[in-house]
Scaffold this active site. Structure first.
Site, mmCIF file in Angstrom:
data_model
loop_
_atom_site.group_PDB
_atom_site.id
_atom_site.type_symbol
_atom_site.label_atom_id
_atom_site.label_comp_id
_atom_site.label_asym_id
_atom_site.label_seq_id
_atom_site.Cartn_x
_atom_site.Cartn_y
_atom_site.Cartn_z
ATOM 1 N N GLU A 32 -4.365 -0.892 -21.699
ATOM 2 C CA GLU A 32 -4.048 -1.924 -20.327
ATOM 3 C C GLU A 32 -2.742 -2.405 -20.486
ATOM 4 O O GLU A 32 -1.707 -2.336 -19.530
ATOM 5 C CB GLU A 32 -5.076 -2.799 -19.846
ATOM 6 C CG GLU A 32 -4.729 -3.613 -18.698
ATOM 7 C CD GLU A 32 -4.379 -3.128 -17.663
ATOM 8 O OE1 GLU A 32 -4.389 -2.067 -17.547
ATOM 9 O OE2 GLU A 32 -3.815 -3.822 -16.633
ATOM 10 N N GLY A 74 -4.458 9.131 4.792
ATOM 11 C CA GLY A 74 -5.802 10.146 4.266
ATOM 12 C C GLY A 74 -4.973 11.617 4.205
ATOM 13 O O GLY A 74 -3.376 11.623 4.104
ATOM 14 N N ARG A 88 0.972 -1.177 0.010
ATOM 15 C CA ARG A 88 -0.112 -0.027 0.123
ATOM 16 C C ARG A 88 0.845 1.202 0.094
ATOM 17 O O ARG A 88 0.343 2.412 -0.276
ATOM 18 C CB ARG A 88 -0.919 -0.125 1.214
ATOM 19 C CG ARG A 88 -1.696 -1.141 1.185
ATOM 20 C CD ARG A 88 -2.448 -1.240 2.496
ATOM 21 N NE ARG A 88 -3.433 -0.040 2.839
ATOM 22 C CZ ARG A 88 -4.526 -0.043 2.257
ATOM 23 N NH1 ARG A 88 -5.143 -1.160 2.021
ATOM 24 N NH2 ARG A 88 -5.416 0.988 2.501
ATOM 25 N N GLU A 145 3.880 0.788 -15.598
ATOM 26 C CA GLU A 145 3.818 0.869 -14.277
ATOM 27 C C GLU A 145 5.067 -0.115 -13.590
ATOM 28 O O GLU A 145 5.613 0.159 -13.089
ATOM 29 C CB GLU A 145 2.481 0.084 -14.032
ATOM 30 C CG GLU A 145 1.367 0.738 -13.890
ATOM 31 C CD GLU A 145 0.120 0.092 -13.379
ATOM 32 O OE1 GLU A 145 -0.364 0.351 -12.314
ATOM 33 O OE2 GLU A 145 -0.090 -1.263 -13.918
ATOM 34 N N LYS A 200 0.473 -1.379 -18.045
ATOM 35 C CA LYS A 200 1.298 -2.498 -17.393
ATOM 36 C C LYS A 200 2.455 -2.392 -17.555
ATOM 37 O O LYS A 200 3.554 -2.415 -16.675
ATOM 38 C CB LYS A 200 0.655 -3.946 -17.827
ATOM 39 C CG LYS A 200 -0.213 -4.456 -17.208
ATOM 40 C CD LYS A 200 -0.466 -5.022 -15.740
ATOM 41 C CE LYS A 200 -0.715 -3.658 -14.897
ATOM 42 N NZ LYS A 200 -2.130 -3.352 -14.790
ATOM 43 N N HIS A 202 -3.379 9.442 -38.030
ATOM 44 C CA HIS A 202 -3.813 10.840 -37.757
ATOM 45 C C HIS A 202 -2.824 11.560 -36.711
ATOM 46 O O HIS A 202 -3.062 12.503 -36.151
ATOM 47 C CB HIS A 202 -5.002 10.819 -37.246
ATOM 48 C CG HIS A 202 -6.158 10.078 -38.183
ATOM 49 N ND1 HIS A 202 -6.295 11.013 -39.389
ATOM 50 C CD2 HIS A 202 -7.026 9.146 -38.250
ATOM 51 C CE1 HIS A 202 -7.356 10.204 -40.144
ATOM 52 N NE2 HIS A 202 -7.721 8.974 -39.371
HETATM 53 C C1 G6P Z 1 -3.940 2.689 -8.358
HETATM 54 C C2 G6P Z 1 -3.056 1.556 -8.810
HETATM 55 C C3 G6P Z 1 -3.772 1.082 -9.959
HETATM 56 C C4 G6P Z 1 -5.213 0.670 -10.045
HETATM 57 C C5 G6P Z 1 -6.105 1.913 -9.476
HETATM 58 C C6 G6P Z 1 -7.407 1.518 -9.309
HETATM 59 O O1 G6P Z 1 -3.946 3.668 -9.017
HETATM 60 O O2 G6P Z 1 -1.990 2.009 -8.780
HETATM 61 O O3 G6P Z 1 -2.856 -0.170 -10.601
HETATM 62 O O4 G6P Z 1 -5.515 0.187 -11.214
HETATM 63 O O5 G6P Z 1 -5.261 2.415 -8.286
HETATM 64 O O6 G6P Z 1 -7.505 0.737 -8.044
HETATM 65 P P1 G6P Z 1 -8.898 -0.096 -7.664
HETATM 66 O O7 G6P Z 1 -8.215 -0.670 -6.536
HETATM 67 O O8 G6P Z 1 -9.869 1.016 -7.372
HETATM 68 O O9 G6P Z 1 -9.205 -1.164 -8.533
#
Ligand code: G6P
Length: 606
Positions: free
Chosen positions: A481, A99, A27, A488, A485, A504
């Site tokens: 996507e 938060g 996290r 990221e 990936k 274009h």
């Molecule tokens: C963050 C992560 C992404 C993810 C997004 C949405 O930005 O880095 O990899 O797709 O949150 O997350 P969620 O838990 O709402 O699917």
């Protein structure tokens, strides 16, 4: 983002806090800290990973009440000083926080005028100084925290301890999750059940505005007006195995490899062969309501948004309802028109992405009907929605989403089949889609068997300065996507375009230095796609084709051939080689695969 753990009981808190923080590290992971209470507060906090913190905690770090935190910086750079916990100047109060306190600057100025000395740049530190002031006149820590929080504008999940009240932890939630864990003569709290499952399966989710007092012998929860609330504990069925790499080198590869099972779980019990329909028990909508919708609007962030684009396409094709997807982070800020005959669908793996949650809340305020497609059972977004579909993909630990992305697309196929069959999808087409869905798990196994070939390709192209990803209509969200990936986890720059748009503008970028990954399913747009491949090759661009055609060097420099399903469902399969490609590119470049720089798994701030 950011992880919180708290413990109160008969044992030493520090090892429990450190273990919990390790499980929450996905996290946030730029700094970490713990504090325990034992005749005063003992604190250790460091810039770096939880392992660095564990190394800094001395063997004798005794104390049976404690709180810990792993951070993803928002206010102030990652540093020892900015790491949580934050303490009041008299070192009586310690706080960890997840938060954003929006009025932190204003509170800070007032507290400084009142003599508080700030040691960090964080918004969290204002909480420690505020609570230290309110505690002087309060009868309990709970009252001190409640009074302090009245002055705070913003989002928080917090845990607080007071040196003068050992054996007690107060936690509170507003926009950032807090879960209590009930043990045998001990209590836990965390921002995520992941930190608790090793110790207990009995959990209680706090609602926004709630506060809880934890002592070894139990807990009490209160609403913001100090009324006690009654909470029923839930039993979580996720076990610790989900949080281990299970013999794989990385969670990312483990989660990619789990997809035959996770897709089977998303489908389980939901396909009805007799009538060729999908049963989705959690929708809370009857057939008449389904027929009344004239539009479907899908919202989500990051990969969830791209899976929503696949979903929109599936709903338009199978249910013939106009459907579109939009980033929730944009939607919530543009004062959207909310219509009664539109079905809104919110997507989130974690169920706690703040932008998505805020968009759902805005929709509900305006009377919108919102379904959630969510992985985490009981999460904030799931609870806020009128109904929905759980993915049942199990916890996703690696920051980059893979199995939840695929399962979301599968859940949309079920939703589209359900809506289509109550509208005008024929029984024959219904059967075709049901059978196609049933084939997915085995076909995913076939794709996973291509890993050696994909690994080789990834190693070959990982050094490219930039890569283009293209697809047309059904293939376009797959391309987006795929690019996401790669960016990221490998930090290789990647752009995604509709193949039709290449000429274009972005064709100007194509050359030997810019390889293109092309999504080329065997559908009615095949010839158009092959023309695009010709245009790229004519400019000296290398093409890696992901599709159903057997390898043909005239079409592309490289081909990854995936098993064919029904045209509507092919995007679900075409995305999987791109997950493996990104993973192996990241490994080839020696990236921190599961914890990419600057990212966090759950973005619970704006
Ligand atoms: C963050 C992560 C992404 C993810 C997004 C949405 O930005 O880095 O990899 O797709 O949150 O997350 P969620 O838990 O709402 O699917």
């Amino acid at each position: 983002m950011c992880g919180i753990v708290a413990y109160v009981g008969p044992k030493d808190a520090a090892p429990i806090l450190l273990e919990g923080l390790q499980r929450l590290e996905y996290r946030g992971y730029d700094s970490a800290g713990v504090v325990v209470s034992n005749k005063g507060l003992k604190v250790r906090k460091v810039k770096g990973r939880v392992a660095d913190l564990a190394a800094a905690v001395p063997a004798r770090f005794k104390g049976a009440t404690g709180i810990g935190h792993t951070r993803w910086a928002t206010h102030g750079v990652p540093s020892d000083e900015n790491a949580h916990p934050h303490l009041s100047n008299d070192e009586r109060i310690a706080v960890v926080h997840n938060g954003i306190i929006e009025n932190a600057d204003e509170l800070r100025a007032k507290l400084e005028a009142d003599g508080a000395v700030f040691l960090s740049e964080t918004d969290t530190e204002v909480l420690a100084h505020l609570i230290a002031r309110t505690t002087k006149e309060a009868d309990s820590l709970e009252e001190a925290v409640r009074t302090a929080l009245k002055r705070v504008v913003g989002t928080y999940g917090i845990a607080v301890i007071d040196a003068e009240r050992p054996g007690e932890v107060v936690v509170a939630r507003n926009g950032s999750p807090i879960v209590l864990g009930i043990g045998e003569k001990e209590m836990f709290a965390a921002s995520d059940v992941a930190a608790l499952v090793r110790y207990t399966r009995q959990v209680v989710h706090l609602e926004d505005g709630e506060l809880a007092v934890l002592k070894a012998d139990g807990f009490h929860t209160f609403a913001s007006d100090a009324r006690e609330t009654a909470k029923e504990p839930l039993t979580v069925d996720w076990d610790t195995g989900h949080y281990d790499t299970g013999g794989y080198e990385h969670y990312l590869l483990k989660e990619i490899s789990e997809q035959p099972d996770t897709v089977a779980r998303t489908l389980r019990g939901r396909l009805d062969e007799r009538f060729n329909v999908a049963h989705l028990g959690g929708l809370n909508m009857d057939a008449r309501e389904v027929r009344s919708f004239r539009r479907v609007k899908i919202i989500g962030c990051g990969s969830a948004y791209y899976s929503g684009q696949i979903g929109a396409q599936l709903i338009e094709e199978l249910a013939r309802i106009p459907a579109g997807a939009e980033p929730a982070s944009e939607f919530r800020y543009r004062n959207p028109v909310v219509e009664p005959d539109t079905l809104y669908v919110a997507i989130s793996q974690s169920g706690e992405t703040y932008d998505t949650l805020a968009a759902v809340q805005e929709l509900k305020r305006k009377g919108g009907r919102v379904l959630g497609i969510v992985n985490t059972v009981g999460s904030a977004i799931a609870r806020e929605c009128d109904g929905g579909v759980y993915l049942h993909a199990g916890p996703e630990v690696s920051v980059a989403s893979t199995k939840a992305f695929t399962s979301t697309a599968v859940a949309f196929a079920l939703l589209a089949l359900h809506m289509g069959r109550v509208r005008d999808l024929s029984p024959a087409d219904g059967r075709r889609i049901c059978e196609g869905l049933r084939r997915l798990p085995d076909q995913i196994k076939e794709i996973l068997a291509l890993e050696p070939q994909i690994k080789e390709l990834a190693a070959k192209y990982a050094a490219s300065p930039s890569m283009m990803f293209v697809g047309r209509v059904r293939g376009y969200p797959v391309a987006r996507e795929g690019a996401q990936k790669l960016k990221e986890v490998s930090y290789v720059h990647a752009e995604a375009y509709p193949a039709s748009e290449l000429k274009h503008g972005p064709l100007a970028l194509i050359g030997p230095e810019m390889p293109t990954v092309a999504i080329v399913p065997d559908d009615e747009l095949l010839d158009k796609n092959l023309t695009t491949l010709g245009e790229i090759q004519a400019r000296g661009g290398k093409v890696i084709m992901i599709g159903h055609r057997t390898a043909d060097p005239k079409l592309a420099n490289e081909c990854i051939v995936v098993p064919k399903n029904e045209v509507e469902l092919d995007p679900i399969l075409l995305g999987i080689p791109l997950q493996l490609f990104a993973y192996h590119a990241a490994v080839a470049l020696e990236r921190d695969v599961d914890k990419p720089r600057n990212l966090a798994k759950s973005v619970t701030v704006e």
